[in-house]
Design an enzyme around this catalytic site. Sequence first.
Site, PDB file in Angstrom:
ATOM      1  N   SER A   1      -5.321  -8.901  12.405  1.00  0.00           N
ATOM      2  CA  SER A   1      -4.653 -10.333  12.955  1.00  0.00           C
ATOM      3  C   SER A   1      -3.731 -10.194  11.212  1.00  0.00           C
ATOM      4  CB  SER A   1      -4.764 -11.378  13.890  1.00  0.00           C
ATOM      5  OG  SER A   1      -3.398 -12.535  13.376  1.00  0.00           O
ATOM      6  N   GLU A   2      -1.876  -9.821  12.048  1.00  0.00           N
ATOM      7  CA  GLU A   2      -1.282  -9.365  11.030  1.00  0.00           C
ATOM      8  C   GLU A   2       0.091 -11.206  10.843  1.00  0.00           C
ATOM      9  OE1 GLU A   2      -2.029  -8.721   8.143  1.00  0.00           O
ATOM     10  OE2 GLU A   2      -3.221  -6.817   9.235  1.00  0.00           O
ATOM     11  N   THR A   3      -0.284 -11.764   9.997  1.00  0.00           N
ATOM     12  CA  THR A   3      -0.248 -13.080  10.524  1.00  0.00           C
ATOM     13  C   THR A   3       0.495 -13.699   9.404  1.00  0.00           C
ATOM     14  OG1 THR A   3      -1.526 -13.481  11.810  1.00  0.00           O
ATOM     15  CG2 THR A   3      -0.468 -15.730  11.405  1.00  0.00           C
ATOM     16  N   ILE A   4       2.040 -14.424   9.846  1.00  0.00           N
ATOM     17  CA  ILE A   4       1.985 -15.888   8.219  1.00  0.00           C
ATOM     18  C   ILE A   4       2.416 -16.938   8.733  1.00  0.00           C
ATOM     19  CG2 ILE A   4       4.076 -14.166   8.282  1.00  0.00           C
ATOM     20  CD1 ILE A   4       5.493 -17.516   9.335  1.00  0.00           C
TER      21      ILE A   4
ATOM     22  N   SER B   1       2.778 -15.235  14.063  1.00  0.00           N
ATOM     23  CA  SER B   1       2.139 -13.871  14.448  1.00  0.00           C
ATOM     24  C   SER B   1       2.616 -12.893  15.070  1.00  0.00           C
ATOM     25  CB  SER B   1       0.420 -13.893  14.206  1.00  0.00           C
ATOM     26  OG  SER B   1      -0.208 -12.994  14.435  1.00  0.00           O
TER      27      SER B   1
END
Length: 559
Positions: free
Chosen positions: A374-377, A394
């Site tokens: 997962s690539e997330t803020i 995300s």
Amino acid sequence: MIRNTVWLAASALAWLVAVAFGQEPRPSTMAHRSTVYAPHGMIATSQPLATAAGLAVLERGGNAIDAAVTAAAVLNVAEPMMTGIGGDMFAIVWSAKDRKLYGLNSSGRAGRLMTRDAVLARGHRTMPTESVEDVTVPGALAGWQALLQRFGTITLSQALAPAIGYAEHGFPVTPIIARDWAAEAARLARDDGARATFLVDGTRAPREGEWFTNSDLARSFRLIAAQGPAALYGGELGQRIVTRVAQLGGYLTLDDLREHRPEWVEPMSVSFKGYRVWELPPNNQGVAALEMLRMLETYDLHGLGHNSAAYLHLLIEAKKLAFADAARYVGEPTAMRTPATALVDDRFVAARRALIDPHHAADRPEPGAALTASETIYLTVADSAGNMVSFINSLFDAFGSGVVVPGTGFALQDRGAGFTLEPGLPNTVAPGKRPFHTLIPAFVTKPDAQGAEQPWMSFGVMGGSMQPQGHVQVLLNLLVFGMDLQDALDAARFRHLDGRRVALETPIGDEARHALADLGHVIVDERAVAFGGAQAIVRLPRGYEAGSDPRKDGMAAGY
């Protein structure tokens, strides 16, 4: 076994001796920066421009929700591999007026053409990853609007204005973001829209300090500012998305976009050390963090010593159990036959806890690769009126599916990779279903003298399966070991991957590594492993304190 038992006892004894002589060891940390204090309002994000944009909203009299959406839009520009309107979002809001928590689930559903048979017919035996076939309805934009309509004081057009400015006029790329961007250059080059949008001269990622503009995203945001979210959910922007997705072999239709609706949900919670920890219910993995806390609450964690082998072993084993349960029982709520509350029930937790062997690492089935990426803020904001928001957005993988519809300026998520093809499960892929989600904003309350829950901390940790593990580690740093807030975020972490494989951040020393190996854990090279990025705000009797994770480019700031 005798050797393991002796070592664990010695480790705990060494910690207790140090404490007895007033020499409680300072936790090893990744870096150190001071905890931020402010009297009126606070924001913590993973990128300084987003923090500054949200802070400016607070200083102009906007509230926490206004600032959160503004910052999220700036992050779409400045951290585009992680987040944006092509992805999903969740939030937990503390309303000072209502004195209660609200949960928002704005995750999108599978397109009506995304059937299990269709995926199998293409030769897949597991869900594909980083593919147009994984594109689900992007729910984030509708969630931004829902937050502003219910709690905000500014319009979506006003919230988008700073992001439009950065997209149109440019900004210098920060170091960690530049590194993450560069790691995806080869994948971006494979898609016409991604290559034209995110690669300089179509060949490379922007370098640290290099200015980057995204005029396509500025135009998309201007269209949304003029027409509202309908531009995406059935309008001109949406039509361009479904046309391109269909050309590439995806499953979305315009009706899928038109029918998207964010859902207001009741957060779920467990008590821990005199506090109440809140997560959102399924379709996300928040219940895994709560189950871990419940399994760990009966142990003398402080006595074992922070990041000792005995301590880490317990946390790792609890994580394996909680994730196995999430993989089996959690998915689209309407498809779940076991309620999420059953996974934190006293008897269920006691039975799961009994399976933890203090002397051996278990080799249990894992949920699979779909649950670990997962690539997330994550960002959090608090305002002078006492409103607080825990906010996460995300694309799943870096740049999501890797598909950018030419001229739109943003990547489409690949959240459909979170489904399973195994039949008969709540998370089995099907049209109109929301996939198992890694995104989990969190919140902590504390009862006052009258027993009423009061807001204490809004926090989150980014990074797929790292999120529940990170939530638990940060909470234990604060509630068991009494760390300063920034120290609690800085402290070295573990990340369990699968089977008996676990990664440990560098400050965790050889003694603990060797002891964990003796217990059967397989210690992997940590250099290629992400350990999450946390942001947190704690409410004080007067004002706020905040911390921002040094593993990201961000910062906390207040006024």
